[in-house]
Design an enzyme around this catalytic site. Sequence first.
Site, PDB file in Angstrom:
ATOM      1  N   CYS A 187       0.821  -1.204   0.000  1.00 30.64           N
ATOM      2  CA  CYS A 187       0.000   0.000   0.000  1.00 30.64           C
ATOM      3  C   CYS A 187       0.857   1.258   0.000  1.00 30.64           C
ATOM      4  O   CYS A 187       0.712   2.114  -0.867  1.00 30.64           O
ATOM      5  CB  CYS A 187      -0.902  -0.041   1.229  1.00 30.64           C
ATOM      6  SG  CYS A 187      -2.234   1.131   1.238  1.00 30.64           S
ATOM      7  N   GLU A 240       4.296   0.973   1.773  1.00 27.18           N
ATOM      8  CA  GLU A 240       5.575   0.601   2.375  1.00 27.18           C
ATOM      9  C   GLU A 240       6.708   0.891   1.405  1.00 27.18           C
ATOM     10  O   GLU A 240       6.511   1.019   0.193  1.00 27.18           O
ATOM     11  CB  GLU A 240       5.591  -0.891   2.736  1.00 27.18           C
ATOM     12  CG  GLU A 240       4.620  -1.287   3.827  1.00 27.18           C
ATOM     13  CD  GLU A 240       4.559  -2.791   4.004  1.00 27.18           C
ATOM     14  OE1 GLU A 240       5.637  -3.433   4.046  1.00 27.18           O
ATOM     15  OE2 GLU A 240       3.450  -3.336   4.086  1.00 27.18           O
TER      16      GLU A 240
END
Length: 834
Positions: free
Chosen positions: A473, A475
């Site tokens: 998402c 990271e």
Amino acid sequence: MLGAVESSQTSPGSRVLTPHEARIERGEPIGLVGDAAQSKRARIQRMLEGFRDEPIHLNIDRALLLTESMKATQGQPMVLRWGKALAHILTHHPIHIEDEELLVGSAGPPGRYAVVYCELVGPGRFYTHPHELEPSKSGDPILITEQDVATLKDEILPYWESNAYHAATMNALPEETRRLMERIFVVTPTASGRSMLAWAHDYGKVLERGIGSIRREAAERLEALDPVDTAAYVEQRPFLEAVRLVCDAMIAFAHRYAELARSMAADERREERRRELLEIADICERVPEHPARTFHEAVQSQWLVQTVSRLEQAIGGVVGNGRIDQYLYPYYRKDVAEGRLTDDEALVLLESIWIGMARSTDVYAKPGMPSLTDGFAHWEATTIGGLTPDGRDASNELSYLILRSKREFPLHYPDLAARIHARTPNAFLHAISETIKDGSGFPKLFCDDEIIPLLVAKGGSMEEANDYCITGCSETKMLNTEGIATGCAWINLGAILEMTLRNGRMGCYGDGLVGISTGDPRTFTSFDELWDAFTLQVQNVVQHTFIQQYVSDTLKSQYIASPMFSMLHDLCMASCKDIHSGPIDGALYLGFFDVMGFGTVIDSLAAIRALVFDEKKVTMHELLDALDHDFEGHEAVRQLCLNAPKYGNNDPTVDHIGRDIEECFARLARQHTTAFGGELDLRYVSVTSHVPLGAVVGATPDGRKAREPLSESISPSQGMDVKGPTATLMSISSTKCAQYKERAARLLNMKLSPASLVGEAGTRKLMALIRAACDMKMWHIQFNIINRDTLLAAQKDPDKYRNLLVRVAGYSAYFVDLTPALQNEIIRRTEHEF
């Protein structure tokens, strides 16, 4: 390099539409955008026809083969067991080549599919209880047959119920920690919901060296092991044997496709298709065993590694594509220069990857049920732009070509991520902005000027930090430097607030303690007393969160291993240790925990301070009574709460509360270390969990009604940031504790009106806003460019708007596939005009 760009259009009611909205309004079926794209990439156009109409087939083949192998290898070293299991899967998993395909490799049957990861039996994945299994019904999005049900019940799940990582972890927790974890959505562990955190592989290593080279390295090191060095012989030998097995199996897997292609070519009557099949055979006989020589070989090699990765383990958010415009660029540049490749031919190969990814659906729940990642979320993050390892701007012709594909390719694949920095060329930022303006939510943006210094502060070198890629998402990963593998936990900040206001209790869980007793707020005489109680509740929750993470980390290697992943990681290969067995010599362990409901709690604490203690407009008793009754009969109190100062409007008195919350968590994070000597950093990434987490939280002092969604990620509460996008950015920046390195992703969703971005002037405004976000060192920002009226129309006529894409939370999804609660949450987000 920009290519054709569709302009915003005006609807009959004089509403400015994005190009994506306009295509929906015209009733265009899913397909490439524009006549030129459809003509020059006719193959992709044909492959897209009817794509959304295909059901998702549940693939149990991988689960059955894994179970067979694991039953046969009881008692052997875990990494060797998983090596043998992956070899068994690659040898016996059914394969196929679909018509029109130029790239081959699939982790499922023809069409769309979802892989069952049976080793992850537990909350959040498939079928925790066999009695819940039943064949799918007509209209279910996931197709499961009676035979699938019987095989799962009789041959697969019984083994894993007694060998499951999830059950072992929960049983090993101290009683008070387990009790808190069992309070659903107060703290939500994710370690057993996925084999590992979001990652990408070092695809460049495979393209440059080939799997055969890695096999030779493993064989040579096996031969060199000294039997007298007992520790090395016992500890390293299983890993190296597993690597050798996996390399052989990957090469054989590719050769199976080569043989199938030659067999199909022998029966193929269409001469052009026969030549394509023979070329597929030639390529699969070469890669991934040997280094790639051409763009086609490089793309095929990358895709086969992705396919094997899906068969090996469930990577959180799906396996990523890494810095695709960097490792593929040498092959693209060489083939173009030598006249072997045109841009449209390159796009056909890239979009073949996109279609391959779209066929593989990551599913976390049984058919017919929503999940914590609503709308079949996926994050096969595909990174473009940024810096080279030596600090130069990294954008190139392939970066622009991938942006062109995103504007012309209709599916929400890949999850495109663009890295930006102070020296990002205006031309590249212009192309990014035009792509965002199309309205499908891509690309999401990451600020190098915030992320790189943090990665260096955490222990990365400048070269490693400059070369980071996006995974999942929001990271980031330094692929051959980091070693963190275990999924981390979500903390419900709204629940912590409720425990503070209810002396450790929560309405949805009755009279029993959920947190700790911190006193009756009715007796508090100052905001400081309330704040002290709140921080004590935070400390208690964080302590138990870290305990469960420690247990999850230390137990994992007894259940999970990933030899293919590990052999592509420099440090794992150097130390002959599986990624899950840590600590790996030289690796940085940069984990995290996510805090959900940040904006909701900032606004609630600001309302309490203003209304109860500063202005004394209500008493604490009156406020708590209103909350207990969900504001029914207390509308005057609710209006006071709704009109209290709100986060997201550049109000220093409110934003300072957010900064205090962040410092509370960051200070606790600094005090803890993980089982492998690393850190767990504070993040704000909700995915769609703010909806179910909100469902366990009662009414809150910001005016939110009971069970409604919490605020998402780092964003302000829905509809409460009313002073424009720059004010929102200022508020978010003000809440950051820059003196701490124990912090990570801050995901920001921002919705903009299409009317604000019309024409070249609109593009320039968007570029300026992105530059401002970069200057203020946002970690991440992504945009929904869509009209509220379009979303409301889609709720009323879902068939007409079936292909409408919206940005959700780190990913885009089809609006009509989302639950009504999440649809309404997206509609309520502020639509900025500027």
